[in-house]
Design a protein around this motif. Structure first.
Motif, PDB file in Angstrom:
ATOM      1  N   GLU A  12      41.435  36.202  39.513  1.00  8.13           N
ATOM      2  CA  GLU A  12      41.048  37.264  40.451  1.00  8.13           C
ATOM      3  C   GLU A  12      39.536  37.443  40.469  1.00  8.13           C
ATOM      4  OE1 GLU A  12      41.504  42.062  40.862  1.00  8.13           O
ATOM      5  OE2 GLU A  12      43.183  40.944  40.025  1.00  8.13           O
ATOM      6  N   ASN A  13      38.903  37.420  39.290  1.00 11.54           N
ATOM      7  CA  ASN A  13      37.449  37.562  39.224  1.00 11.54           C
ATOM      8  C   ASN A  13      36.761  36.370  39.873  1.00 11.54           C
ATOM      9  OD1 ASN A  13      37.583  40.007  37.894  1.00 11.54           O
ATOM     10  ND2 ASN A  13      37.653  39.035  35.900  1.00 11.54           N
ATOM     11  N   GLN A  14      37.316  35.186  39.658  1.00 12.65           N
ATOM     12  CA  GLN A  14      36.721  34.001  40.273  1.00 12.65           C
ATOM     13  C   GLN A  14      36.767  34.121  41.789  1.00 12.65           C
ATOM     14  OE1 GLN A  14      38.000  30.230  38.790  1.00 12.65           O
ATOM     15  NE2 GLN A  14      36.849  29.092  40.294  1.00 12.65           N
ATOM     16  N   GLN A  15      37.860  34.667  42.324  1.00 12.84           N
ATOM     17  CA  GLN A  15      37.969  34.826  43.777  1.00 12.84           C
ATOM     18  C   GLN A  15      36.919  35.797  44.303  1.00 12.84           C
ATOM     19  OE1 GLN A  15      39.921  32.933  45.860  1.00 12.84           O
ATOM     20  NE2 GLN A  15      38.555  33.864  47.344  1.00 12.84           N
ATOM     21  N   LYS A  16      36.665  36.878  43.573  1.00 15.57           N
ATOM     22  CA  LYS A  16      35.639  37.849  43.994  1.00 15.57           C
ATOM     23  C   LYS A  16      34.257  37.203  44.004  1.00 15.57           C
ATOM     24  CE  LYS A  16      38.062  41.942  42.389  1.00 15.57           C
ATOM     25  NZ  LYS A  16      38.097  43.026  41.399  1.00 15.57           N
ATOM     26  N   ILE A  17      33.979  36.431  42.969  1.00 13.88           N
ATOM     27  CA  ILE A  17      32.682  35.757  42.893  1.00 13.88           C
ATOM     28  C   ILE A  17      32.587  34.704  43.998  1.00 13.88           C
ATOM     29  CG2 ILE A  17      31.181  34.322  41.462  1.00 13.88           C
ATOM     30  CD1 ILE A  17      32.506  35.735  39.022  1.00 13.88           C
TER      31      ILE A  17
END
Length: 110
Positions: free
Chosen positions: A33-38
Motif C-alpha cells: 500500500e505504501n509503495q502504491q502511494k509513493i
C-alpha cells in the motif's frame, strides 16, 4: 513544496513502523500500500520538467545516464525500525528534452 514531499514520505515511513514484518508472509506484503502511494506521487511528475522535480524533491543522491541521451535521478531514504531498516529508493527517468517520462519505486527491509 519540498517540505511537503519530505513530510509525505516521512509519514509513509512512520506508518510502516506500525506493521509487524514477518519474512515468511510472502503473500501478505504490508508495504504494498505504501509503495502504491509513493508510486502515485512519482507518477504525478510524469510529463513535468526536471526543474519542477528538482524544485519539489531537491537534488538527487545520484544522476546517471539512461542510455538514450537522458538521465536517471535517484532518490533514497531509510528508516531504522525495531526489526530492520526500511529503505525506499525512487528512480526518476528524464528524457533528453528534460521531461520526466517514467519512475520506479523499490522498497527493501534488511
Amino acid at each position: 513544496m519540498k517540505h511537503l514531499v519530505f513530510l509525505g514520505l516521512m509519514s509513509v515511513f512512520l506508518v510502516t513502523g506500525c506493521y509487524t514484518y514477518t519474512p515468511t508472509q510472502s503473500n501478505n506484503n504490508p508495504y504494498k500500500e505504501n509503495q502504491q502511494k509513493i508510486q502515485d506521487n512519482c507518477d504525478s511528475f510524469k510529463g513535468k520538467t526536471k526543474k519542477t522535480l528538482l524544485l519539489n524533491w531537491g537534488p538527487p543522491i545520484t544522476s546517471t545516464s539512461d542510455g538514450e541521451g537522458g538521465e536517471v535521478l535517484t532518490y533514497s531514504n531509510a528508516v531504522r525500525l525495531s526489526y530492520g531498516t526500511y529503505r525506499v529508493t525512487v528512480h526518476m527517468y528524464i528524457n533528453s528534452s528534460g521531461v520526466v517520462y517514467a519512475c520506479r519505486v523499490m522498497q527493501s527491509v534488511k
